[in-house]
Design a protein around this motif. Structure first.
Motif, PDB file in Angstrom:
ATOM      1  N   VAL A 179       0.957  -1.455  -0.069  1.00 53.37           N
ATOM      2  CA  VAL A 179      -0.113   0.144  -0.064  1.00 53.37           C
ATOM      3  C   VAL A 179       0.883   1.307  -0.099  1.00 53.37           C
ATOM      4  CG1 VAL A 179      -1.665   1.088   1.425  1.00 53.37           C
ATOM      5  CG2 VAL A 179      -1.930  -1.111   1.128  1.00 53.37           C
ATOM      6  N   GLU A 180       1.825   1.277   0.854  1.00 50.93           N
ATOM      7  CA  GLU A 180       3.021   2.423   0.919  1.00 50.93           C
ATOM      8  C   GLU A 180       3.436   2.721  -0.357  1.00 50.93           C
ATOM      9  OE1 GLU A 180       4.290   2.443   5.361  1.00 50.93           O
ATOM     10  OE2 GLU A 180       5.337   1.329   4.028  1.00 50.93           O
ATOM     11  N   ARG A 181       3.753   1.600  -1.168  1.00 49.49           N
ATOM     12  CA  ARG A 181       4.633   1.896  -2.669  1.00 49.49           C
ATOM     13  C   ARG A 181       3.624   2.130  -3.652  1.00 49.49           C
ATOM     14  NH1 ARG A 181       8.834  -2.735  -3.120  1.00 49.49           N
ATOM     15  NH2 ARG A 181       9.117  -1.611  -5.255  1.00 49.49           N
ATOM     16  N   THR A 182       2.367   1.615  -3.546  1.00 49.35           N
ATOM     17  CA  THR A 182       1.411   1.708  -4.702  1.00 49.35           C
ATOM     18  C   THR A 182       0.358   2.868  -4.376  1.00 49.35           C
ATOM     19  OG1 THR A 182      -0.294   0.277  -3.855  1.00 49.35           O
ATOM     20  CG2 THR A 182       1.621  -0.595  -5.152  1.00 49.35           C
ATOM     21  N   GLY A 183       0.038   3.213  -3.148  1.00 51.45           N
ATOM     22  CA  GLY A 183      -1.108   4.314  -3.032  1.00 51.45           C
ATOM     23  C   GLY A 183      -2.521   3.664  -3.398  1.00 51.45           C
ATOM     24  N   CYS A 184      -2.618   2.477  -3.580  1.00 50.05           N
ATOM     25  CA  CYS A 184      -4.055   2.130  -3.771  1.00 50.05           C
ATOM     26  C   CYS A 184      -4.902   2.377  -2.925  1.00 50.05           C
ATOM     27  CB  CYS A 184      -4.036   0.351  -4.165  1.00 50.05           C
ATOM     28  SG  CYS A 184      -3.497  -0.540  -2.751  1.00 50.05           S
ATOM     29  N   ASP A 185      -6.222   2.420  -3.266  1.00 52.09           N
ATOM     30  CA  ASP A 185      -7.269   2.994  -2.301  1.00 52.09           C
ATOM     31  C   ASP A 185      -7.971   1.679  -1.638  1.00 52.09           C
ATOM     32  OD1 ASP A 185      -7.410   5.939  -3.142  1.00 52.09           O
ATOM     33  OD2 ASP A 185      -7.599   4.635  -5.167  1.00 52.09           O
ATOM     34  N   LEU A 186      -8.116   0.445  -2.249  1.00 49.00           N
ATOM     35  CA  LEU A 186      -8.721  -0.535  -1.610  1.00 49.00           C
ATOM     36  C   LEU A 186      -7.650  -1.834  -1.932  1.00 49.00           C
ATOM     37  CD1 LEU A 186     -11.221   0.948  -3.528  1.00 49.00           C
ATOM     38  CD2 LEU A 186     -12.396  -0.500  -1.935  1.00 49.00           C
ATOM     39  N   LEU A 187      -7.772  -2.720  -0.980  1.00 42.95           N
ATOM     40  CA  LEU A 187      -6.734  -3.518  -1.106  1.00 42.95           C
ATOM     41  C   LEU A 187      -7.593  -5.085  -0.870  1.00 42.95           C
ATOM     42  CD1 LEU A 187      -3.971  -4.838  -1.605  1.00 42.95           C
ATOM     43  CD2 LEU A 187      -3.615  -4.948   1.175  1.00 42.95           C
ATOM     44  N   ALA A 188      -7.806  -6.059  -1.994  1.00 42.30           N
ATOM     45  CA  ALA A 188      -8.287  -7.283  -1.790  1.00 42.30           C
ATOM     46  C   ALA A 188      -7.270  -8.406  -1.292  1.00 42.30           C
ATOM     47  CB  ALA A 188      -8.789  -7.661  -3.270  1.00 42.30           C
ATOM     48  N   VAL A 189      -7.427  -8.838  -0.177  1.00 40.30           N
ATOM     49  CA  VAL A 189      -6.859  -9.729   0.555  1.00 40.30           C
ATOM     50  C   VAL A 189      -7.244 -10.962   0.636  1.00 40.30           C
ATOM     51  CG1 VAL A 189      -5.922  -7.896   2.056  1.00 40.30           C
ATOM     52  CG2 VAL A 189      -7.962  -9.265   2.895  1.00 40.30           C
ATOM     53  N   SER A 190      -6.351 -11.917   0.753  1.00 37.94           N
ATOM     54  CA  SER A 190      -6.553 -13.152   0.618  1.00 37.94           C
ATOM     55  C   SER A 190      -6.563 -14.064   2.049  1.00 37.94           C
ATOM     56  CB  SER A 190      -5.548 -14.223  -0.254  1.00 37.94           C
ATOM     57  OG  SER A 190      -5.701 -15.613  -0.204  1.00 37.94           O
ATOM     58  N   ILE A 191      -7.783 -14.435   2.588  1.00 35.97           N
ATOM     59  CA  ILE A 191      -8.046 -14.903   3.894  1.00 35.97           C
ATOM     60  C   ILE A 191      -8.603 -16.291   3.808  1.00 35.97           C
ATOM     61  CG2 ILE A 191      -7.788 -12.501   4.971  1.00 35.97           C
ATOM     62  CD1 ILE A 191     -10.827 -12.958   5.234  1.00 35.97           C
ATOM     63  N   GLY A 192      -8.616 -16.849   2.716  1.00 42.87           N
ATOM     64  CA  GLY A 192      -9.125 -18.173   2.763  1.00 42.87           C
ATOM     65  C   GLY A 192     -10.522 -18.392   1.980  1.00 42.87           C
ATOM     66  N   THR A 193     -10.996 -17.327   1.374  1.00 39.85           N
ATOM     67  CA  THR A 193     -12.194 -17.455   0.675  1.00 39.85           C
ATOM     68  C   THR A 193     -11.686 -17.905  -0.877  1.00 39.85           C
ATOM     69  OG1 THR A 193     -11.828 -15.024   0.019  1.00 39.85           O
ATOM     70  CG2 THR A 193     -13.337 -15.634   1.609  1.00 39.85           C
ATOM     71  N   GLN A 194     -12.863 -18.422  -1.419  1.00 40.11           N
ATOM     72  CA  GLN A 194     -12.718 -18.776  -2.995  1.00 40.11           C
ATOM     73  C   GLN A 194     -13.300 -18.358  -3.996  1.00 40.11           C
ATOM     74  OE1 GLN A 194     -11.939 -23.163  -2.820  1.00 40.11           O
ATOM     75  NE2 GLN A 194     -13.296 -23.457  -4.766  1.00 40.11           N
ATOM     76  N   HIS A 195     -13.076 -17.939  -5.134  1.00 45.32           N
ATOM     77  CA  HIS A 195     -13.988 -17.638  -6.228  1.00 45.32           C
ATOM     78  C   HIS A 195     -14.684 -18.959  -6.638  1.00 45.32           C
ATOM     79  CE1 HIS A 195     -12.129 -13.741  -7.214  1.00 45.32           C
ATOM     80  NE2 HIS A 195     -11.002 -14.254  -7.360  1.00 45.32           N
ATOM     81  N   GLY A 196     -15.909 -18.617  -7.278  1.00 47.28           N
ATOM     82  CA  GLY A 196     -16.830 -19.673  -7.891  1.00 47.28           C
ATOM     83  C   GLY A 196     -17.436 -20.276  -6.715  1.00 47.28           C
ATOM     84  N   VAL A 197     -18.127 -21.606  -7.206  1.00 45.31           N
ATOM     85  CA  VAL A 197     -18.735 -22.482  -6.543  1.00 45.31           C
ATOM     86  C   VAL A 197     -18.077 -22.923  -5.004  1.00 45.31           C
ATOM     87  CG1 VAL A 197     -20.333 -24.211  -6.223  1.00 45.31           C
ATOM     88  CG2 VAL A 197     -20.215 -23.043  -8.255  1.00 45.31           C
ATOM     89  N   ALA A 198     -18.528 -22.424  -3.887  1.00 45.12           N
ATOM     90  CA  ALA A 198     -17.526 -23.053  -2.910  1.00 45.12           C
ATOM     91  C   ALA A 198     -18.330 -22.844  -1.527  1.00 45.12           C
ATOM     92  CB  ALA A 198     -16.270 -22.033  -2.556  1.00 45.12           C
ATOM     93  N   SER A 199     -18.553 -23.721  -0.616  1.00 42.68           N
ATOM     94  CA  SER A 199     -19.143 -23.847   0.579  1.00 42.68           C
ATOM     95  C   SER A 199     -18.537 -23.402   1.552  1.00 42.68           C
ATOM     96  CB  SER A 199     -19.908 -25.361   0.624  1.00 42.68           C
ATOM     97  OG  SER A 199     -20.511 -25.359   1.925  1.00 42.68           O
TER      98      SER A 199
END
Length: 336
Positions: A179-199
Motif C-alpha cells: 500500500v505504501e509503495r502503490t497508493g492503492c485505495d482498496l486492497l483485496a486480501v487473501s484470507i481463505g475465501t474462494q472464487h466460484g462455487v464454494a461452500s
C-alpha cells in the motif's frame, strides 16, 4: 455513471462512512440486465446504496462482444435506473488482469463510467504487482479509486474459468509495504475465501488475518479499505466477523448467477407443458403448430415472465444481504 447526473457523493465517502460505522457492501457483479434490475430493486427496498461490478468479460456481453460499448451501456443503464430508484449506485470494473488487459484498463480510465477499477496482477511477482498497480494509481483520475489484490484467491473466476488451484494468504507486513509503495485505495486480501462455487464448510477463512492486516495498515497510517473476494459461499456469521475485522467490501457474483438460473430452471420445468408440444404433435415452430389442436401459452413463454421472476428473486436476496452487511437504511441519497 456519467458526470451530467452524478451526485456529489463519491465512492470514497461511501466506504469511509461504512468503515466508521463498521458495516459494509456486497459489490455485486452484473452478468445480465435482469440481475442489475433485481439488485437495484432489492437495494432500494432496503434503503441501501449499491456497488455493482463488471469485468471485461461481462462488459463484452453487454456490448455484443465489444467491452468498450458494453461498459458504456452498463453505465448508462445504471445511471438512469439509480436515479429512478432514489439510491446512490456506483460502478467498479472488476479484475482487469495486468498486463494482458492494459488496453481495456485505458478504456476504463478514459471513460466516465467507473467509480473504481480493480487491477489484478496478483499472479505476478511482488515487484511487478507493485509496479503495475502504482502505474494505475498515477494514471487514474482523482475521482476513480484503484483496488488491487495481494495474495492469491483460489477457485474459478468468470465463465472463462480463470482458475487458481492454490490460495496464498496475504501477509500483514507485506500488505503495508504494498500500500505504501502503490497508493492503492482498496486492497483485496487473501484470507481463505474462494472464487466460484464454494461452500463455507470447505473454506479455511481467517478473520484474524483480516484483523492483523487492518491493524498493521492503521498503525502505518494508511487509510486503505479492505476487500474480500469470493464471498458467495460465506455464511452470515463469517461476514459479520469480517465486518468486525475492518472489511467493508465483499465481492459476490456466483450467488446471483445461481439464483437467476435456478429461478428460470424451476419456472420452465413447472411450465414445460405450456411451452413444448406434447408427444405426437409435430414440432412445427415455423408455422406455430398450425396443423395441430395444441398451442403454446404466451403467458408462459413471454420472456418478461421469467425475467420478472428472476428479478424478484434477486431483489429478495439483495435485500437480505443488505441486512447481513448492515448497510440497510444507510443510503446517502437523501444528501443530494
Amino acid at each position: 455513471m456519467s458526470p451530467s447526473s452524478k451526485s456529489t457523493v463519491d465512492l470514497r465517502e461511501l466506504y469511509e462512512r461504512a468503515r466508521a460505522g463498521r458495516y459494509g457492501f456486497f459489490a455485486s457483479n452484473v452478468t445480465q440486465f435482469d440481475v442489475l434490475v433485481g439488485l437495484l430493486d432489492g437495494s432500494a427496498a432496503a434503503d441501501a446504496d449499491l456497488v455493482v461490478q463488471a469485468s471485461r468479460e461481462e462488459a463484452a456481453f453487454f456490448g455484443g462482444g465489444d467491452p468498450t460499448v458494453g461498459l458504456e451501456v452498463l453505465g448508462a443503464a445504471l445511471d438512469s435506473l439509480a436515479d429512478r430508484y432514489g439510491i446512490e449506485a456506483f460502478c467498479n470494473v472488476d479484475h482487469v488482469h495486468l498486463p494482458e488487459e492494459q488496453s481495456f484498463l485505458e478504456t476504463c480510465l478514459d471513460s466516465d463510467v467507473p467509480d473504481s477499477v480493480m487491477v489484478d496482477a496478483s499472479d505476478r511477482p511482488f515487484e511487478e504487482n507493485v509496479e503495475l498497480t502504482a502505474e494505475t494509481v498515477e494514471r487514474a483520475d482523482d475521482d476513480v479509486l484503484v483496488e488491487a489484490e495481494l495474495g492469491r484467491i483460489a477457485g474459478v473466476e468468470g465463465s472463462t474459468e480463470t482458475a487458481a488451484d492454490e490460495a496464498f494468504y496475504t501477509d500483514p507486513g507485506t500488505a503495508v509495504e504494498f500500500v505504501e509503495r502503490t497508493g492503492c485505495d482498496l486492497l483485496a486480501v487473501s484470507i481463505g475465501t474462494q472464487h466460484g462455487v464454494a461452500s463455507d464448510r470447505d473454506l479455511d477463512v481467517r478473520p484474524d488475518l483480516a484483523v492483523a492486516i487492518d491493524e498493521a495498515l492503521v498503525e502505518a497510517g494508511e487509510e486503505t479499505f479492505l476487500v474480500v473476494h469470493g464471498a458467495s459461499g460465506l455464511a452470515d456469521e463469517r461476514i459479520e466477523a469480517l465486518l468486525d475485522a475492518g472489511v467493508c467490501k465483499f465481492n459476490k457474483n456466483t450467488r446471483y448467477q445461481y439464483e437467476f438460473a435456478r429461478t428460470a430452471a424451476d419456472f420452465y420445468h413447472d411450465h414445460a407443458d405450456a411451452i413444448r408440444p406434447p408427444e405426437g404433435v409435430p414440432d412445427d415452430r415455423s408455422n406455430f403448430f398450425a396443423g395441430s389442436d395444441w398451442s403454446p401459452e404466451k403467458a408462459s413463454f413471454h420472456p418478461h415472465v421469467v425475467s420478472n421472476a428472476a428479478r424478484n428473486r434477486i431483489a429478495t436476496v439483495m435485500s437480505e444481504l443488505c441486512e447481513v452487511t448492515g448497510n440497510a437504511g444507510e443510503t446517502m441519497a437523501s444528501g443530494r
